[in-house]
Motif scaffolding. Sequence first.
Motif, PDB file in Angstrom:
ATOM      1  N   THR A 158      96.869  -9.499  54.124  1.00  0.00           N
ATOM      2  CA  THR A 158      97.093 -10.741  54.247  1.00  0.00           C
ATOM      3  C   THR A 158      96.102 -11.527  53.614  1.00  0.00           C
ATOM      4  OG1 THR A 158      95.822 -10.626  56.302  1.00  0.00           O
ATOM      5  CG2 THR A 158      98.078 -10.289  56.673  1.00  0.00           C
ATOM      6  N   PRO A 159      96.884 -13.032  53.378  1.00  0.00           N
ATOM      7  CA  PRO A 159      95.806 -13.666  52.486  1.00  0.00           C
ATOM      8  C   PRO A 159      94.515 -14.167  52.907  1.00  0.00           C
ATOM      9  CG  PRO A 159      97.971 -14.772  53.000  1.00  0.00           C
ATOM     10  CD  PRO A 159      97.886 -13.519  53.575  1.00  0.00           C
ATOM     11  N   ASP A 160      93.540 -14.126  52.161  1.00  0.00           N
ATOM     12  CA  ASP A 160      92.258 -14.698  52.510  1.00  0.00           C
ATOM     13  C   ASP A 160      91.839 -16.031  51.785  1.00  0.00           C
ATOM     14  OD1 ASP A 160      91.455 -12.747  54.290  1.00  0.00           O
ATOM     15  OD2 ASP A 160      91.160 -11.434  52.570  1.00  0.00           O
ATOM     16  N   GLY A 161      92.610 -16.644  51.229  1.00  0.00           N
ATOM     17  CA  GLY A 161      92.365 -17.952  50.464  1.00  0.00           C
ATOM     18  C   GLY A 161      93.113 -17.998  49.009  1.00  0.00           C
ATOM     19  N   GLU A 162      92.340 -18.872  48.321  1.00  0.00           N
ATOM     20  CA  GLU A 162      93.056 -19.310  47.096  1.00  0.00           C
ATOM     21  C   GLU A 162      92.639 -18.116  46.044  1.00  0.00           C
ATOM     22  OE1 GLU A 162      92.345 -23.194  45.872  1.00  0.00           O
ATOM     23  OE2 GLU A 162      93.325 -24.065  47.809  1.00  0.00           O
ATOM     24  N   PHE A 163      93.122 -17.973  44.906  1.00  0.00           N
ATOM     25  CA  PHE A 163      92.639 -17.098  43.972  1.00  0.00           C
ATOM     26  C   PHE A 163      91.899 -17.568  42.756  1.00  0.00           C
ATOM     27  CE2 PHE A 163      97.021 -15.917  45.293  1.00  0.00           C
ATOM     28  CZ  PHE A 163      96.819 -14.817  46.289  1.00  0.00           C
ATOM     29  N   PRO A 164      91.062 -16.967  42.296  1.00  0.00           N
ATOM     30  CA  PRO A 164      90.718 -15.403  42.449  1.00  0.00           C
ATOM     31  C   PRO A 164      89.901 -15.346  44.075  1.00  0.00           C
ATOM     32  CG  PRO A 164      89.290 -16.518  40.947  1.00  0.00           C
ATOM     33  CD  PRO A 164      90.033 -17.476  41.379  1.00  0.00           C
ATOM     34  N   ASN A 165      89.992 -14.089  44.323  1.00  0.00           N
ATOM     35  CA  ASN A 165      89.735 -13.857  45.684  1.00  0.00           C
ATOM     36  C   ASN A 165      89.463 -12.341  45.557  1.00  0.00           C
ATOM     37  OD1 ASN A 165      89.470 -13.084  48.537  1.00  0.00           O
ATOM     38  ND2 ASN A 165      90.376 -15.098  49.165  1.00  0.00           N
ATOM     39  N   GLU A 166      88.184 -12.113  45.866  1.00  0.00           N
ATOM     40  CA  GLU A 166      87.690 -10.560  45.834  1.00  0.00           C
ATOM     41  C   GLU A 166      88.375 -10.031  46.953  1.00  0.00           C
ATOM     42  OE1 GLU A 166      83.283 -10.749  47.687  1.00  0.00           O
ATOM     43  OE2 GLU A 166      83.589 -10.879  45.550  1.00  0.00           O
ATOM     44  N   PHE A 189     103.005 -14.417  49.854  1.00  0.00           N
ATOM     45  CA  PHE A 189     101.918 -13.587  50.321  1.00  0.00           C
ATOM     46  C   PHE A 189     101.531 -14.205  51.778  1.00  0.00           C
ATOM     47  CE2 PHE A 189      97.440 -11.814  49.383  1.00  0.00           C
ATOM     48  CZ  PHE A 189      97.639 -10.613  50.675  1.00  0.00           C
ATOM     49  N   VAL A 190     102.368 -13.636  52.838  1.00  0.00           N
ATOM     50  CA  VAL A 190     102.115 -13.954  54.057  1.00  0.00           C
ATOM     51  C   VAL A 190     102.544 -12.601  55.030  1.00  0.00           C
ATOM     52  CG1 VAL A 190     104.340 -14.777  54.478  1.00  0.00           C
ATOM     53  CG2 VAL A 190     102.459 -15.754  56.051  1.00  0.00           C
ATOM     54  N   ASP A 191     101.870 -12.477  56.093  1.00  0.00           N
ATOM     55  CA  ASP A 191     102.008 -11.447  56.934  1.00  0.00           C
ATOM     56  C   ASP A 191     103.573 -11.569  57.360  1.00  0.00           C
ATOM     57  OD1 ASP A 191     101.608  -9.058  58.370  1.00  0.00           O
ATOM     58  OD2 ASP A 191     100.487 -10.060  59.966  1.00  0.00           O
ATOM     59  N   GLN A 192     104.353 -10.359  57.132  1.00  0.00           N
ATOM     60  CA  GLN A 192     105.633 -10.107  57.250  1.00  0.00           C
ATOM     61  C   GLN A 192     105.837  -8.953  57.678  1.00  0.00           C
ATOM     62  OE1 GLN A 192     108.196 -11.960  54.116  1.00  0.00           O
ATOM     63  NE2 GLN A 192     106.350 -11.952  52.852  1.00  0.00           N
ATOM     64  N   ASN A 193     106.899  -8.526  58.342  1.00  0.00           N
ATOM     65  CA  ASN A 193     107.385  -7.369  58.971  1.00  0.00           C
ATOM     66  C   ASN A 193     108.700  -6.758  58.722  1.00  0.00           C
ATOM     67  OD1 ASN A 193     107.510  -5.500  60.903  1.00  0.00           O
ATOM     68  ND2 ASN A 193     107.681  -6.565  62.692  1.00  0.00           N
ATOM     69  N   GLY A 194     108.596  -5.855  57.466  1.00  0.00           N
ATOM     70  CA  GLY A 194     109.773  -5.264  57.114  1.00  0.00           C
ATOM     71  C   GLY A 194     110.506  -4.103  58.201  1.00  0.00           C
ATOM     72  N   GLY A 195     109.575  -3.635  59.092  1.00  0.00           N
ATOM     73  CA  GLY A 195     110.260  -2.910  60.326  1.00  0.00           C
ATOM     74  C   GLY A 195     111.151  -3.437  61.208  1.00  0.00           C
ATOM     75  N   ALA A 196     111.380  -4.943  61.026  1.00  0.00           N
ATOM     76  CA  ALA A 196     112.222  -5.501  61.900  1.00  0.00           C
ATOM     77  C   ALA A 196     113.439  -5.997  60.923  1.00  0.00           C
ATOM     78  CB  ALA A 196     111.486  -6.980  62.240  1.00  0.00           C
ATOM     79  N   GLY A 197     113.575  -5.652  59.719  1.00  0.00           N
ATOM     80  CA  GLY A 197     114.916  -6.065  58.964  1.00  0.00           C
ATOM     81  C   GLY A 197     114.486  -6.274  57.498  1.00  0.00           C
ATOM     82  N   GLY A 198     115.409  -6.947  56.981  1.00  0.00           N
ATOM     83  CA  GLY A 198     115.303  -7.527  55.613  1.00  0.00           C
ATOM     84  C   GLY A 198     115.215  -6.220  54.624  1.00  0.00           C
ATOM     85  N   ILE A 244     106.257 -21.254  57.973  1.00  0.00           N
ATOM     86  CA  ILE A 244     105.084 -20.380  57.939  1.00  0.00           C
ATOM     87  C   ILE A 244     104.593 -20.688  59.550  1.00  0.00           C
ATOM     88  CG2 ILE A 244     102.637 -19.611  57.475  1.00  0.00           C
ATOM     89  CD1 ILE A 244     105.181 -19.278  55.574  1.00  0.00           C
ATOM     90  N   ALA A 245     104.472 -19.720  60.493  1.00  0.00           N
ATOM     91  CA  ALA A 245     103.886 -19.737  61.908  1.00  0.00           C
ATOM     92  C   ALA A 245     102.761 -20.338  61.843  1.00  0.00           C
ATOM     93  CB  ALA A 245     104.580 -18.710  62.627  1.00  0.00           C
ATOM     94  N   GLU A 246     102.341 -20.859  63.076  1.00  0.00           N
ATOM     95  CA  GLU A 246     100.977 -21.392  63.370  1.00  0.00           C
ATOM     96  C   GLU A 246     100.143 -20.033  63.329  1.00  0.00           C
ATOM     97  OE1 GLU A 246      98.283 -24.344  63.835  1.00  0.00           O
ATOM     98  OE2 GLU A 246     100.500 -24.566  64.006  1.00  0.00           O
ATOM     99  N   GLY A 247      98.633 -20.099  62.988  1.00  0.00           N
ATOM    100  CA  GLY A 247      97.873 -19.246  62.690  1.00  0.00           C
ATOM    101  C   GLY A 247      98.167 -18.319  61.556  1.00  0.00           C
ATOM    102  N   TYR A 248      99.012 -18.392  60.470  1.00  0.00           N
ATOM    103  CA  TYR A 248      99.355 -17.534  59.467  1.00  0.00           C
ATOM    104  C   TYR A 248      99.008 -18.522  58.157  1.00  0.00           C
ATOM    105  CZ  TYR A 248     100.947 -14.125  62.317  1.00  0.00           C
ATOM    106  OH  TYR A 248     101.020 -12.960  63.565  1.00  0.00           O
ATOM    107  N   ASN A 249      98.817 -18.042  57.022  1.00  0.00           N
ATOM    108  CA  ASN A 249      98.375 -18.509  56.018  1.00  0.00           C
ATOM    109  C   ASN A 249      99.439 -18.102  54.693  1.00  0.00           C
ATOM    110  OD1 ASN A 249      96.239 -20.196  56.801  1.00  0.00           O
ATOM    111  ND2 ASN A 249      94.880 -18.310  56.409  1.00  0.00           N
TER     112      ASN A 249
END
Length: 189
Positions: free
Chosen positions: A42-50, A61-70, A121-126
């Motif tokens: 899951t993303p931690d901020g702008e690039f570059p980012n170690e 780049f955001v938390d997604q769930n391929g197990g639920a479809g797509g 993008i849902a609240e609490g996600y980047n």
Amino acid sequence: DDWNSGAVELGWNFPFYGDEYGNIYVNDNGFITFVDLNGDYTPDGEFPNEDDPAALLAVHFVDQNGGAGGEIWFFTDAEEGVAVVSWIDYPAYEGNDEFTYQIIINAEGEIYYQYGDDSEIAEGYNLSIGIQNEARDDGLSAMFAEAGTPIEAGDAISFRTQWIVDPDNPVIDVNPEAVDFGLQHLDEE
């Protein structure tokens, strides 16, 4: 959730930050890398980012769930030196939203991101969109956003190794109907 394809051969080499890569690694959280995944899912901020993956193309780049479809599709043409990775109706980890977007790369080092749906993008996600090199010390963020709708259907982003030739008309002509969605299905059933 947090699925990674392992090495997928391009059949040609892609130039990126002075290196050349012949494989990609596709992740269900909206990014590809040119080296085996090392970094956060899951993303931690702008690039570059170690903390984020090395040799990264982050289209959505955001938390997604391929197990639920797509689905994720991959196409490459070694003769033309082009590859396309498409995420189709890919579900958000939280909520009911699904996203459709793709990465197109070519042997000249050009990178195109195209978006088929609005991205709520849902609240609490980047959401991070951009690129970064293998050392994670050089990169470019096109967007880093918290909750909301930062991407609209039909949006496109291009990263190139050349300057804009006509600064009065910095437009990229993208025809999403001209893209063949591929030959190789990458999702696990």
